[in-house]
Design an enzyme around this catalytic site. Structure first.
Site, PDB file in Angstrom:
ATOM      1  N   SER A 124       5.022 -24.787 -50.466  1.00 47.88           N
ATOM      2  CA  SER A 124       4.537 -24.857 -48.990  1.00 47.88           C
ATOM      3  C   SER A 124       3.379 -24.047 -48.766  1.00 47.88           C
ATOM      4  O   SER A 124       3.355 -22.904 -49.613  1.00 47.88           O
ATOM      5  CB  SER A 124       5.797 -24.403 -48.246  1.00 47.88           C
ATOM      6  OG  SER A 124       5.375 -24.214 -46.990  1.00 47.88           O
ATOM      7  N   THR A 126       3.245 -22.217 -46.670  1.00 43.97           N
ATOM      8  CA  THR A 126       3.925 -20.874 -46.033  1.00 43.97           C
ATOM      9  C   THR A 126       3.586 -19.717 -46.946  1.00 43.97           C
ATOM     10  O   THR A 126       3.526 -18.590 -46.482  1.00 43.97           O
ATOM     11  CB  THR A 126       5.593 -20.880 -45.644  1.00 43.97           C
ATOM     12  OG1 THR A 126       5.691 -19.924 -45.012  1.00 43.97           O
ATOM     13  CG2 THR A 126       6.108 -21.096 -47.000  1.00 43.97           C
ATOM     14  N   TYR A 148      13.144 -18.186 -47.360  1.00 41.84           N
ATOM     15  CA  TYR A 148      12.630 -19.480 -47.633  1.00 41.84           C
ATOM     16  C   TYR A 148      11.283 -19.642 -48.343  1.00 41.84           C
ATOM     17  O   TYR A 148      11.049 -20.030 -49.570  1.00 41.84           O
ATOM     18  CB  TYR A 148      12.653 -20.494 -46.528  1.00 41.84           C
ATOM     19  CG  TYR A 148      11.800 -21.640 -46.677  1.00 41.84           C
ATOM     20  CD1 TYR A 148      12.230 -22.629 -47.478  1.00 41.84           C
ATOM     21  CD2 TYR A 148      10.568 -21.710 -46.360  1.00 41.84           C
ATOM     22  CE1 TYR A 148      11.469 -23.935 -47.701  1.00 41.84           C
ATOM     23  CE2 TYR A 148       9.779 -23.064 -46.303  1.00 41.84           C
ATOM     24  CZ  TYR A 148      10.343 -23.979 -47.166  1.00 41.84           C
ATOM     25  OH  TYR A 148       9.362 -25.196 -47.376  1.00 41.84           O
ATOM     26  N   LYS A 152       9.911 -20.376 -52.538  1.00 42.65           N
ATOM     27  CA  LYS A 152       8.845 -21.212 -52.909  1.00 42.65           C
ATOM     28  C   LYS A 152       7.745 -20.480 -53.913  1.00 42.65           C
ATOM     29  O   LYS A 152       7.315 -20.867 -54.806  1.00 42.65           O
ATOM     30  CB  LYS A 152       8.029 -21.673 -51.558  1.00 42.65           C
ATOM     31  CG  LYS A 152       8.763 -22.555 -50.965  1.00 42.65           C
ATOM     32  CD  LYS A 152       9.290 -23.972 -51.774  1.00 42.65           C
ATOM     33  CE  LYS A 152      10.191 -25.011 -51.131  1.00 42.65           C
ATOM     34  NZ  LYS A 152      10.635 -25.924 -51.902  1.00 42.65           N
ATOM     35  N   GLY A 293       7.257 -14.853 -36.179  1.00 44.76           N
ATOM     36  CA  GLY A 293       6.944 -15.189 -37.535  1.00 44.76           C
ATOM     37  C   GLY A 293       5.901 -16.218 -37.520  1.00 44.76           C
ATOM     38  O   GLY A 293       5.176 -16.817 -38.656  1.00 44.76           O
TER      39      GLY A 293
HETATM   40  N1  UFG Z   1       6.633 -25.403 -32.025  1.00 47.21           N
HETATM   41  C1  UFG Z   1       6.633 -25.438 -30.809  1.00 47.21           C
HETATM   42  N2  UFG Z   1       7.969 -25.805 -30.139  1.00 47.21           N
HETATM   43  C2  UFG Z   1       8.880 -26.351 -31.225  1.00 47.21           C
HETATM   44  C3  UFG Z   1       8.898 -26.266 -32.404  1.00 47.21           C
HETATM   45  C4  UFG Z   1       7.610 -25.822 -32.866  1.00 47.21           C
HETATM   46  O1  UFG Z   1       5.854 -25.100 -29.872  1.00 47.21           O
HETATM   47  O2  UFG Z   1      10.004 -26.560 -30.641  1.00 47.21           O
HETATM   48  C5  UFG Z   1       5.168 -25.172 -32.445  1.00 47.21           C
HETATM   49  C6  UFG Z   1       5.298 -24.033 -33.587  1.00 47.21           C
HETATM   50  O3  UFG Z   1       4.997 -22.701 -32.637  1.00 47.21           O
HETATM   51  C7  UFG Z   1       3.990 -24.220 -34.311  1.00 47.21           C
HETATM   52  C8  UFG Z   1       4.029 -25.692 -34.535  1.00 47.21           C
HETATM   53  O4  UFG Z   1       4.680 -26.166 -33.312  1.00 47.21           O
HETATM   54  O5  UFG Z   1       2.922 -23.800 -33.665  1.00 47.21           O
HETATM   55  C9  UFG Z   1       4.477 -26.139 -35.749  1.00 47.21           C
HETATM   56  O6  UFG Z   1       5.764 -25.588 -35.912  1.00 47.21           O
HETATM   57  P1  UFG Z   1       6.670 -26.432 -36.892  1.00 47.21           P
HETATM   58  O7  UFG Z   1       8.130 -25.640 -36.783  1.00 47.21           O
HETATM   59  O8  UFG Z   1       6.975 -27.965 -36.740  1.00 47.21           O
HETATM   60  O9  UFG Z   1       6.133 -25.907 -38.531  1.00 47.21           O
HETATM   61  P2  UFG Z   1       5.561 -24.718 -38.905  1.00 47.21           P
HETATM   62  O10 UFG Z   1       4.120 -24.706 -39.258  1.00 47.21           O
HETATM   63  O11 UFG Z   1       6.366 -23.475 -38.218  1.00 47.21           O
HETATM   64  O12 UFG Z   1       6.557 -24.679 -40.371  1.00 47.21           O
HETATM   65  C10 UFG Z   1       6.168 -25.595 -41.193  1.00 47.21           C
HETATM   66  C11 UFG Z   1       7.438 -25.878 -42.089  1.00 47.21           C
HETATM   67  C12 UFG Z   1       7.704 -24.799 -43.027  1.00 47.21           C
HETATM   68  C13 UFG Z   1       6.852 -24.290 -43.760  1.00 47.21           C
HETATM   69  C14 UFG Z   1       5.461 -24.314 -43.207  1.00 47.21           C
HETATM   70  C15 UFG Z   1       4.382 -23.936 -43.894  1.00 47.21           C
HETATM   71  O13 UFG Z   1       8.593 -26.357 -41.157  1.00 47.21           O
HETATM   72  O14 UFG Z   1       8.904 -25.040 -43.807  1.00 47.21           O
HETATM   73  O15 UFG Z   1       5.133 -25.505 -41.860  1.00 47.21           O
HETATM   74  O16 UFG Z   1       3.325 -23.723 -43.240  1.00 47.21           O
HETATM   75  F1  UFG Z   1       6.863 -23.261 -44.326  1.00 47.21           F
END
Ligand code: UFG
Length: 334
Positions: A124, A126, A148, A152, A293
């Site tokens: 990932s 991440t 998590y 990875k 985070g």
């Molecule tokens: N977001 C919102 N509202 C929500 C959900 C998300 O505004 O209800 C925003 C988050 O703040 C972020 C963006 O949408 O800016 C994307 O969020 P996601 O949760 O869809 O994805 P992330 O980038 O946080 O995380 C994903 C995977 C993880 C992985 C990561 C790697 O879920 O497993 O990418 O960069 F680790």
């Protein structure tokens, strides 16, 4: 090649089964269905028009995996199986370490026992942590902010050490950015249990009326419109990246890491607007506080995968939104 796909009924894995079959490989699924649905494999068989051997086993169970691998000629493994919820990993770190690291160790031990020399591993973005500048490049320093992510990164290290001890091994680590969308058939897609953690499934559920509104987690980041920027990649493009990695591993030994993304960043509000306009639906949102985070921007430098794997994402954000919506409308009938 006969490819054992661990966690084969999961979201990215199920799309990968279709692309493996399209490329002439024979996938074999091993999944305990703890966070997936066994019916997904049947739907993949329908889309592809072929049968897929499927075994209900837990890949942390050495005897079970060893027994399965003793049965057939496995040429390589794509190792997807693992828990994947960031928030849950903070609450239950030991469960995450035992499961995700246990699965990686068991897969490597069984590979050794049966002389299997190829592994593709689901990692990932991440692992780039909080302190690197975008775009993220494979040789940047790594670190994580939650268990998590550490599972990875630790799995990457374990695989790297295994490769160092056996010059015949070929390991390809794929660092996924943000997989979204669904297969164009509308037959498979992401089906999170409970409240979605991720943005795209949340947007889908608001659009279909299952949730009132999307909360945008912060609009005061230093980005184009203040909302978080991510590198969304169509899950079918991502799945094709695994086939490219397998082709590469047929010709190369050793350990290599590749980013799989599009190389383009999209903000939360841009994604919401695109989803609403291409699908002609309303997505109500309100601005809330930042989520702990989260980083402001995360997108890939994809030049290594482009040049070495000969792989490039072909689909854009509009395709991702269209396919995600088709799946959202279909999924209750599946
Ligand atoms: N977001 C919102 N509202 C929500 C959900 C998300 O505004 O209800 C925003 C988050 O703040 C972020 C963006 O949408 O800016 C994307 O969020 P996601 O949760 O869809 O994805 P992330 O980038 O946080 O995380 C994903 C995977 C993880 C992985 C990561 C790697 O879920 O497993 O990418 O960069 F680790």
């Amino acid at each position: 090649m006969n490819i054992l796909v661990t966690g084969g009924a999961g979201y990215i894995a199920s799309h990968t089964l279709i692309e493996l079959l399209a490329a002439g490989h024979q996938p074999i699924v091993a999944d305990n269905f703890s966070n997936s649905d066994s019916a997904v494999v049947g739907r993949v068989e329908k889309v592809a028009g072929v049968n897929i051997p499927c075994y209900e086993i837990d890949v942390t169970d050495y005897d079970a995996l060893d027994g399965l691998m003793a049965e057939g000629n496995i040429d390589g493994i794509i190792h997807f199986a693992g828990y994947k919820a960031v928030g849950e990993s903070v609450e239950k770190p030991l469960m995450y370490y035992r499961n995700n690291l246990g699965a990686t160790l068991t897969v490597l031990e069984c590979m050794k026992n049966h002389g299997v020399k190829k592994i593709i591993f689901s990692s990932s973005a991440t692992v780039y942590g909080e302190h690197n500048q975008v775009p993220f490049v494979e040789n940047m320093p790594t670190s994580c902010t939650n268990p998590y992510g550490w599972t990875k990164l630790m799995s990457e290290q374990i695989i790297q050490d295994a490769v160092a001890s056996d010059p015949e091994l070929s390991a390809v680590i794929l660092r996924y950015f943000n997989p979204v969308g669904a297969h164009s058939s509308g037959m498979i897609g992401e089906n999170p249990k409970g409240i979605p953690n991720n943005l795209m499934p949340y947007i889908q559920q608001v659009a279909i009326g299952a949730r009132d509104k999307l909360t945008v987690f912060g609009d005061d980041y230093e980005t184009i419109d203040g909302t978080g920027v991510r590198d969304y990649i169509h899950v079918s493009d991502l799945a094709k990246g695994h086939v490219a990695a397998l082709d590469y591993s047929a010709e190369h030994r050793g350990y290599e890491v590749f980013n799989l993304g599009t190389g383009r960043g999209t903000s939360v509000l841009e994604l919401v607007k695109t989803f609403a306009s291409v699908n002609g639906v309303d997505v109500t949102c309100s601005i809330g506080p930042r989520r702990a985070g989260d980083i402001a921007e995360c997108y890939a430098d994809v030049s290594k995968a482009n040049s070495i794997l000969g792989w490039k994402a072909a689909l854009g954000v509009e395709d991702m939104c269209r396919d995600a919506w088709r799946w959202e409308q279909n999924k209750s009938t599946m």
